[in-house]
Design an enzyme around this catalytic site. Structure first.
Site, PDB file in Angstrom:
ATOM      1  N   GLY A  71       0.822  -1.217   0.000  1.00 52.09           N
ATOM      2  CA  GLY A  71       0.000   0.000   0.000  1.00 52.09           C
ATOM      3  C   GLY A  71       0.851   1.261   0.000  1.00 52.09           C
TER       4      GLY A  71
ATOM      5  NE  ARG B  10      -5.800   7.363   4.945  1.00 52.43           N
ATOM      6  CZ  ARG B  10      -6.487   6.498   5.698  1.00 52.43           C
ATOM      7  NH1 ARG B  10      -7.146   6.923   6.758  1.00 52.43           N
ATOM      8  NH2 ARG B  10      -6.507   5.223   5.400  1.00 52.43           N
TER       9      ARG B  10
ATOM     10  N   GLY C 221     -14.077  -4.363   7.228  1.00 55.88           N
ATOM     11  CA  GLY C 221     -14.924  -5.441   6.740  1.00 55.88           C
ATOM     12  C   GLY C 221     -15.681  -6.036   7.920  1.00 55.88           C
TER      13      GLY C 221
ATOM     14  CE1 TYR D 172      36.947  14.393  23.172  1.00 57.15           C
ATOM     15  CE2 TYR D 172      39.212  14.995  22.643  1.00 57.15           C
ATOM     16  CZ  TYR D 172      38.079  14.225  22.400  1.00 57.15           C
ATOM     17  OH  TYR D 172      38.082  13.305  21.388  1.00 57.15           O
TER      18      TYR D 172
ATOM     19  CB  ALA E 222      47.234  24.557  37.140  1.00 61.62           C
TER      20      ALA E 222
ATOM     21  NE  ARG F 208      51.376  27.014  35.971  1.00 61.84           N
ATOM     22  CZ  ARG F 208      51.527  26.716  37.255  1.00 61.84           C
ATOM     23  NH1 ARG F 208      52.163  27.549  38.060  1.00 61.84           N
ATOM     24  NH2 ARG F 208      51.082  25.587  37.737  1.00 61.84           N
TER      25      ARG F 208
HETATM   26  C1  UD1 Z   1      -8.795  -4.776   4.569  1.00 63.85           C
HETATM   27  C2  UD1 Z   1      -9.840  -5.901   4.600  1.00 63.85           C
HETATM   28  C3  UD1 Z   1     -10.930  -5.560   5.591  1.00 63.85           C
HETATM   29  C4  UD1 Z   1     -10.337  -5.326   6.946  1.00 63.85           C
HETATM   30  C5  UD1 Z   1      -9.244  -4.255   6.880  1.00 63.85           C
HETATM   31  C6  UD1 Z   1      -8.504  -4.176   8.211  1.00 63.85           C
HETATM   32  C7  UD1 Z   1      -9.912  -6.853   2.364  1.00 63.85           C
HETATM   33  C8  UD1 Z   1     -10.626  -6.877   1.068  1.00 63.85           C
HETATM   34  N1  UD1 Z   1     -10.381  -6.042   3.279  1.00 63.85           N
HETATM   35  O1  UD1 Z   1      -9.465  -3.613   4.121  1.00 63.85           O
HETATM   36  O2  UD1 Z   1     -11.899  -6.599   5.653  1.00 63.85           O
HETATM   37  O3  UD1 Z   1     -11.348  -4.917   7.854  1.00 63.85           O
HETATM   38  O4  UD1 Z   1      -8.282  -4.593   5.878  1.00 63.85           O
HETATM   39  O5  UD1 Z   1      -7.651  -3.105   8.202  1.00 63.85           O
HETATM   40  O6  UD1 Z   1      -8.956  -7.569   2.541  1.00 63.85           O
HETATM   41  N2  UD1 Z   1      -2.313  -4.239   0.460  1.00 63.85           N
HETATM   42  C9  UD1 Z   1      -1.420  -4.703  -0.485  1.00 63.85           C
HETATM   43  N3  UD1 Z   1      -1.794  -4.770  -1.776  1.00 63.85           N
HETATM   44  C10 UD1 Z   1      -3.023  -4.397  -2.189  1.00 63.85           C
HETATM   45  C11 UD1 Z   1      -3.941  -3.919  -1.232  1.00 63.85           C
HETATM   46  C12 UD1 Z   1      -3.564  -3.860   0.071  1.00 63.85           C
HETATM   47  O7  UD1 Z   1      -0.298  -5.061  -0.141  1.00 63.85           O
HETATM   48  O8  UD1 Z   1      -3.287  -4.488  -3.403  1.00 63.85           O
HETATM   49  C13 UD1 Z   1      -1.901  -4.160   1.865  1.00 63.85           C
HETATM   50  C14 UD1 Z   1      -1.872  -2.742   2.404  1.00 63.85           C
HETATM   51  O9  UD1 Z   1      -0.592  -2.164   2.270  1.00 63.85           O
HETATM   52  C15 UD1 Z   1      -2.246  -2.941   3.860  1.00 63.85           C
HETATM   53  C16 UD1 Z   1      -3.148  -4.173   3.824  1.00 63.85           C
HETATM   54  O10 UD1 Z   1      -2.858  -4.845   2.626  1.00 63.85           O
HETATM   55  O11 UD1 Z   1      -1.123  -3.242   4.646  1.00 63.85           O
HETATM   56  C17 UD1 Z   1      -4.604  -3.816   3.893  1.00 63.85           C
HETATM   57  O12 UD1 Z   1      -4.919  -2.945   2.844  1.00 63.85           O
HETATM   58  P1  UD1 Z   1      -6.018  -1.811   3.015  1.00 63.85           P
HETATM   59  O13 UD1 Z   1      -6.214  -1.143   1.702  1.00 63.85           O
HETATM   60  O14 UD1 Z   1      -5.724  -1.000   4.187  1.00 63.85           O
HETATM   61  O15 UD1 Z   1      -7.291  -2.729   3.314  1.00 63.85           O
HETATM   62  P2  UD1 Z   1      -8.761  -2.284   3.511  1.00 63.85           P
HETATM   63  O16 UD1 Z   1      -9.364  -2.002   2.198  1.00 63.85           O
HETATM   64  O17 UD1 Z   1      -8.808  -1.246   4.537  1.00 63.85           O
END
Ligand code: UD1
Ligand code: MG
Length: 457
Positions: A12, A16, A138, A366, A423, A440
């Site tokens: 991800g 933010r 979820g 020192y 000294a 000195r």
């Molecule tokens: C996901 C879950 C959700 C859960 C939530 C908890 C799914 C579909 N949903 O949602 O049920 O409540 O996490 O925080 O799984 N990531 C990747 N590759 C991707 C997408 C995500 O590596 O293509 C990684 C992100 O970097 C992150 C994690 O997976 O570390 C979760 O991704 P994020 O987009 O935060 O998940 P949510 O959509 O919030």
């Protein structure tokens, strides 16, 4: 334990965080978020750890070392299911795969062991939690008669009734490898976000008569993720509070448990007392009865029993003996070894030096690249001139030496045992033992001398 594969999702973007750094490299307690997760994963002795990276992947690989890590590139982030598919070629066909998130740093190994047990190689096991405000997560759908899990529905796909469910998916789950491969091939992106949801495997499993079970974390913060700097700061405080609580439980005195920061490991003997606003980095070992004064920073330091460190001291990569008195305002730099009963006082800097039992440098000094013997007294304002502009040289001060205030010792130089330096001396050659040496200018008084007077224009 049987075969365990771990996948850490870390592709991800972390928009933010408002940073050019990849999210999982931001530090919690001094180390990257991802390193916390890797450390916990390793403690489970998995056969493989796959880390799915995307945004800033190269930076992440460079920052995080480990021959045991399998890096998997997910070029486009098409969802958590898609992320796991990228790691699929590395997964075994037996045993379990445990899914972790690189931005959920504090999940506990015991919680994960429990989840692995719940799955017992047979079932899917989800780490779930009940939240007052479940928005964004979820939701866990259960059969109203049997209370068994039937599906996970993402917030964006949920109807009003489903949105009111307070049991949420933390994202952490254990999946039997025997089924995982075929389940992944059945996931599509027909949903509100057009993503491949890993969570869809729940419905597929239930359809095939494979039970989906759940476990809960022991503490709420284990499942907290980091999306922005506020959440990072919040987790940092939670982490520090936990560290402080552990110390208090073991009998360490903390003048204020809300004002201590441990960025590594702090090991304390009995009756250790730590005043406010101290920072401990790397591995710090404090022996029995050690006191650490307010606003001190200790990094990779061992302090033996009975030593007292007064406020505002900065100590790094050093070994301090028993019953020493350090500070206030002392700076002790890498490569320093102080034996027992040494006193290092205010505005004294010691670097790469060995100081023998009972020796003292109490003010404005020192000491660099030096070997100081036992019972040596180093007067205020003494400087070992260790650097000639090109090379560093050592100063040797033998046992029972007395160095008068404001002395410069031009290294390489040796002050032999029992010697006294007057000294204000600049010592450029070795000095003989048990002798007074001074360099000195002789004091003279010039009769009739007048201060210059300012002439009026
Ligand atoms: C996901 C879950 C959700 C859960 C939530 C908890 C799914 C579909 N949903 O949602 O049920 O409540 O996490 O925080 O799984 N990531 C990747 N590759 C991707 C997408 C995500 O590596 O293509 C990684 C992100 O970097 C992150 C994690 O997976 O570390 C979760 O991704 P994020 O987009 O935060 O998940 P949510 O959509 O919030
Ligand atoms: Mg998402």
């Amino acid at each position: 334990m049987s075969t365990l594969n771990v996948i850490i999702l870390a592709a991800g973007m972390g928009k933010r965080m408002q940073s050019s750094q990849p999210k999982v490299l931001h530090a919690l307690a001094g180390i990257p978020l991802l390193s916390h997760v890797i450390r916990t994963a390793r403690s489970l002795f998995p056969k493989k750890i796959c880390i799915v990276i995307g945004h800033g992947g190269e930076k992440i690989k460079q920052a995080i070392a480990g021959d045991d890590l399998i890096w998997v590139m997910q070029e486009q982030q098409l969802g958590t299911g898609h992320a796991v598919m990228q790691a699929q070629p590395h997964l075994d066909t037996v045993g379990l795969t445990l899914i972790l998130y690189g931005d959920v740093p504090l999940v506990n190994a015991d919680t994960l062991k429990n989840l692995i047990n719940i799955s017992s190689q047979e079932h899917c096991a989800l780490l779930t939690a009940t939240m007052e405000d479940p928005s964004g997560y979820g939701r866990i759908l259960r059969n109203s008669d049997t209370n068994t899990i039937v599906r996970i529905i993402e917030q964006k796909d949920a109807n009003d009734e489903q949105s009111r469910i307070c049991e949420i998916n933390t994202g952490i789950m254990a999946i039997p490898n025997r089924h995982l491969h075929s389940w992944l091939s059945k996931i599509d992106n027909q949903n509100a976000q057009k993503e491949y949801y890993l969570t869809d495997i729940v419905e597929i499993a239930v359809d095939q008569g494979i039970a989906v079970k759940s476990g809960q974390p022991a503490d709420f913060w284990e499942i907290m993720g980091v999306n922005d700097k506020s959440q990072l700061a919040e987790l940092e405080r939670i982490y520090q509070k936990e560290k402080a609580r552990t110390l208090l439980n073991r009998g360490t005195t903390l003048m204020d448990p809300a004002r201590i920061d441990i960025r590594g490991e702090l090991i304390c003997g009995s009756d250790v007392s730590i005043d406010i606003n101290c920072i401990f980095e790397g591995i710090v070992n404090l022996g029995d009865g050690v006191n650490v004064g307010a606003h001190s920073v200790l990094k990779n330091v061992t302090v033996a029993a009975g030593t007292s460190i007064a406020p505002y001291s900065y100590i790094e990569d050093a070994q301090i003996g028993q019953s020493c008195k350090i500070g206030p305002f002392s700076r002790i730099r890498p490569g320093t070894v102080l034996l027992n009963d040494v006193h290092i006082g205010n505005f004294v800097e010691v670097k790469n030096s060995h100081i023998g039992i009972g020796s003292k440098a109490n003010h404005l000094t020192y000491i660099g690249d030096s070997d100081v013997g036992e019972r040596v007294n180093i007067g205020a304002g003494t400087i070992t001139c260790n650097y000639d502009g090109a090379n560093k040289h050592r100063t040797v001060i033998e046992n029972d030496v007395f160095i008068g205030s404001d002395t410069q010792l031009i290294a390489p130089v040796r002050v032999s045992k029992g010697a006294t330096i007057g000294a204000g001396s600049t010592i450029t050659r070795d000095t003989p033992q048990d002798t007074l040496t001074l360099s000195r200018v002789k004091q003279v008084s010039i009769a009739g001398w007048k201060r210059p007077i300012k002439t009026k224009k």
